[in-house]
Design an enzyme around this catalytic site. Structure first.
Site, PDB file in Angstrom:
ATOM      1  N   VAL A  73       1.022  -2.026   5.628  1.00 34.23           N
ATOM      2  CA  VAL A  73       2.228  -1.866   4.657  1.00 34.23           C
ATOM      3  C   VAL A  73       1.947  -3.002   3.371  1.00 34.23           C
ATOM      4  O   VAL A  73       2.568  -2.732   2.425  1.00 34.23           O
ATOM      5  CB  VAL A  73       3.505  -2.051   5.105  1.00 34.23           C
ATOM      6  CG1 VAL A  73       3.768  -1.131   6.255  1.00 34.23           C
ATOM      7  CG2 VAL A  73       3.790  -3.401   5.341  1.00 34.23           C
ATOM      8  N   GLU A  74       0.652  -3.821   3.533  1.00 35.88           N
ATOM      9  CA  GLU A  74       0.510  -4.847   2.498  1.00 35.88           C
ATOM     10  C   GLU A  74      -0.895  -4.285   1.798  1.00 35.88           C
ATOM     11  O   GLU A  74      -0.933  -3.347   1.036  1.00 35.88           O
ATOM     12  CB  GLU A  74       0.313  -6.162   3.022  1.00 35.88           C
ATOM     13  CG  GLU A  74       1.774  -6.563   3.497  1.00 35.88           C
ATOM     14  CD  GLU A  74       2.135  -7.914   3.958  1.00 35.88           C
ATOM     15  OE1 GLU A  74       1.620  -8.756   3.222  1.00 35.88           O
ATOM     16  OE2 GLU A  74       2.490  -8.381   4.946  1.00 35.88           O
ATOM     17  N   MET A  75      -1.824  -4.786   2.084  1.00 40.41           N
ATOM     18  CA  MET A  75      -3.166  -4.564   1.547  1.00 40.41           C
ATOM     19  C   MET A  75      -4.055  -3.565   2.146  1.00 40.41           C
ATOM     20  O   MET A  75      -4.797  -2.776   1.336  1.00 40.41           O
ATOM     21  CB  MET A  75      -3.970  -5.742   1.265  1.00 40.41           C
ATOM     22  CG  MET A  75      -3.333  -6.824   0.413  1.00 40.41           C
ATOM     23  SD  MET A  75      -3.980  -8.610   0.446  1.00 40.41           S
ATOM     24  CE  MET A  75      -5.427  -8.351  -0.673  1.00 40.41           C
ATOM     25  N   ASN A 132      -2.827  -5.685   6.985  1.00 45.56           N
ATOM     26  CA  ASN A 132      -1.424  -5.255   7.353  1.00 45.56           C
ATOM     27  C   ASN A 132      -1.249  -3.853   6.580  1.00 45.56           C
ATOM     28  O   ASN A 132      -1.480  -3.934   5.263  1.00 45.56           O
ATOM     29  CB  ASN A 132      -0.261  -6.191   6.746  1.00 45.56           C
ATOM     30  CG  ASN A 132       1.142  -5.735   7.190  1.00 45.56           C
ATOM     31  OD1 ASN A 132       1.380  -4.415   7.410  1.00 45.56           O
ATOM     32  ND2 ASN A 132       1.869  -6.810   7.582  1.00 45.56           N
ATOM     33  N   HIS A 134       0.684  -1.143   0.200  1.00 46.95           N
ATOM     34  CA  HIS A 134      -0.079  -0.030  -0.163  1.00 46.95           C
ATOM     35  C   HIS A 134       0.803   1.188   0.100  1.00 46.95           C
ATOM     36  O   HIS A 134       1.679   1.136   0.561  1.00 46.95           O
ATOM     37  CB  HIS A 134      -0.837  -0.199   1.183  1.00 46.95           C
ATOM     38  CG  HIS A 134      -2.009   0.918   1.082  1.00 46.95           C
ATOM     39  ND1 HIS A 134      -3.087   0.862   0.238  1.00 46.95           N
ATOM     40  CD2 HIS A 134      -2.343   1.977   1.861  1.00 46.95           C
ATOM     41  CE1 HIS A 134      -3.933   1.850   0.177  1.00 46.95           C
ATOM     42  NE2 HIS A 134      -3.247   2.530   1.359  1.00 46.95           N
TER      43      HIS A 134
END
Lengths: 346, 346
Positions: free
Chosen positions: B136-138, B134, B94
């Site tokens: 920093v992910e999705m 998360n 993201h």
């Protein structure tokens, strides 16, 4: 206007008075304006398709290593599971930059007169060269594309099979050719509307038939016609009345930016309406999420008519009949990166 | 060490002196340490697979609308065409943030003792809940996942079929269950090594057999064993000699961050070596792009041995025999976004 309004009354009257006769008239009129999507992929001039070339094109279409980050593929913005587009207003590209305009569907794009919203690429092959190098999209330096692919050992054999007899087949030009022949397979035949055009009278529901009559009588089909129900010409957005700045921001002058011809200000390629029910949001800004809203805006901005809710509903119902068989694609297995592969940009 | 070195000499000597006898000894020893990948997907306790649930799981696995941006799907980092991983050191998430560790392959993950590099999820179902939320992910807010999917009208029916009899099947818990059963199908049987284990003596080349002998005799198989040739235990990275900070940055203390147990400092789950030739770069940092380098580092850091180039080559050749049949997956057609669908985060 008088003529088209009377035509609508006539069509609607027929639908009530004599459905069979009305359906026949509707079909006759529709066949003059539209064509069904063919059931087999068209040939591309100078770029004959072979199974090996289509397979390579599919691999490249899905390979994120064509982007500088190794994180963005053609399929990121032209998602084959989302009607060939990406359900975003503007696509997210390299370093989370936003694309300039809403990603158009890749499905049936082969039938468009030209590619991109402003027609700046004459065909799929030329188009395929755009996003790879666009710094806000995939951001690969031009010379790097072939270098990257040559650094993935397994690709050599696949390029050799796709372009037999070439001494150095792994080139950017061949990347574009292969992607184009794959994309030419991404057609969506057998939509209810296609079946109607082929004589299956019951393929459209009664509201869809009324919507089709309205679509033709109100003038939508003046621009949205042909095999792609669009994609065949350019038109100014806001020919009668400019929509607000959210839908038509002053800074994006459309085809003028390509042609520098004053009459091309705010002119865009008329988009295909094929599979339109699958590809919200709409317009080059991607700012209309509701297909009903988009239909109503087209009425006021392009035709100078205020469509009633009932008319919007029926036209929207007709548009849903443009959803065809979505492509069946087996996810490609890509050759692996390794020690010799150029690494993604940090 | 003396024992294992003499065993190597023995094996190598056998291969020269009596290939048939050596192959038989090799197979006997290998069968004590390893198992072939099954040819059918294993059952998940409490989460029985049905075709409808697997299909839903596949759709969700590929659906970028599970992310806040609508641009990142499970497949973005666990690319089914790239060995179930993403050919990046750390995945791009993201707002172009980088993930904390190299994305592990989803292939055969069902056979791992636990999930994530630090084993913080006990199984696939628990794991599937991680990246979605998360930041920093999705980066989807937890409560938003079900809300998002309920806003895509076509999903209701698919969830109802996958979870029949449930009053409100479109839930985060069911998203995780469906993704888990799909992921359990992502197994890669029939690798040359599996065929060797099943008695096909010629499935491995001579260098691969020597590599297998070295793999067992040097001690690699002390940790990398079982059906996944890894994935079954935890081990400190740098048990004999710490690799440099690039491969083992001091800030990432591995399983210690989950267990808070001092002995878990720099402890990680031993990764599977299945399909390892497809999933460069290597280690939890993703900083080793060359499988040969990774093998050599393992020798010095874990076993305290400096492998010769020839030994590294043979072990690397053996590792290539762990590449199995890649999953054949038809790209899913996803239900479209529309007027009622929550829009991606700007």
């Amino acid at each position: 206007m008088a003529k088209s309004i009377s035509a609508v009354f006539l069509s609607v009257a027929y639908l009530i008075a004599s459905p069979a006769l009305a359906a026949e008239e509707l079909l006759t009129k529709a066949k003059q304006l539209f064509e069904p999507i063919p059931t087999t992929a068209p040939n591309l001039p100078g770029n004959p398709a072979t199974p090996a070339k289509v397979e390579l094109g599919k691999m490249l279409f899905f390979d994120p290593r064509l982007s500088a980050s190794h994180a963005i593929s053609c399929n990121s913005c032209h998602n084959l599971g989302l009607g060939g587009a990406d359900a975003e207003s503007k696509s997210i590209g390299h370093h989370w930059q936003l694309g300039g305009r809403n990603a158009p569907t890749v499905f049936n794009a082969v039938f468009n007169k030209a590619q991109f919203w402003d027609g700046r690429a004459k065909d799929l092959e030329e188009q395929a060269g755009g996003p790879m190098m666009n710094p806000v999209e995939m951001a690969s330096p031009k010379a790097h594309v072939a270098e990257q692919l040559k650094g993935v050992p397994g690709y050599g054999e696949v390029f050799a099979k796709a372009f037999p007899g070439e001494a150095d087949p792994t080139t950017l030009a061949n990347v574009q050719k292969a992607i184009a022949v794959f994309e030419a397979t991404l057609i969506t035949p057998n939509a209810p509307f296609d079946r109607f055009l082929k004589g299956e009278a019951d393929a459209l529901s009664a509201p869809q038939k009324e919507g089709l009559a309205l679509f033709m009588d109100k003038g939508c089909s003046n621009c949205h016609n042909g095999v792609n129900v669009g994609g065949g010409m350019y038109a100014p957005f806001g020919v009668v009345e400019k929509p607000g700045a959210e839908l038509l921001p002053p800074a994006d002058k459309g085809r003028f930016m390509v042609s520098k011809t004053p009459s091309d200000e705010y002119v865009f390629k008329v988009p295909t309406l094929r599979n339109i029910a699958l590809t919200a949001p709409y317009f080059h800004t991607g700012k209309a999420w509701d297909l009903r809203q988009a239909v109503a805006v087209m009425g006021t901005s392009q035709l100078g008519v205020s469509l009633s809710d009932d008319e919007v509903d029926k036209i929207t119902a007709f548009l849903a009949s443009l959803t065809g068989d979505q492509p069946t694609v087996t996810y490609p297995i890509l050759p692996p990166s390794g020690a010799a592969t150029p690494q993604p940009e940090p």
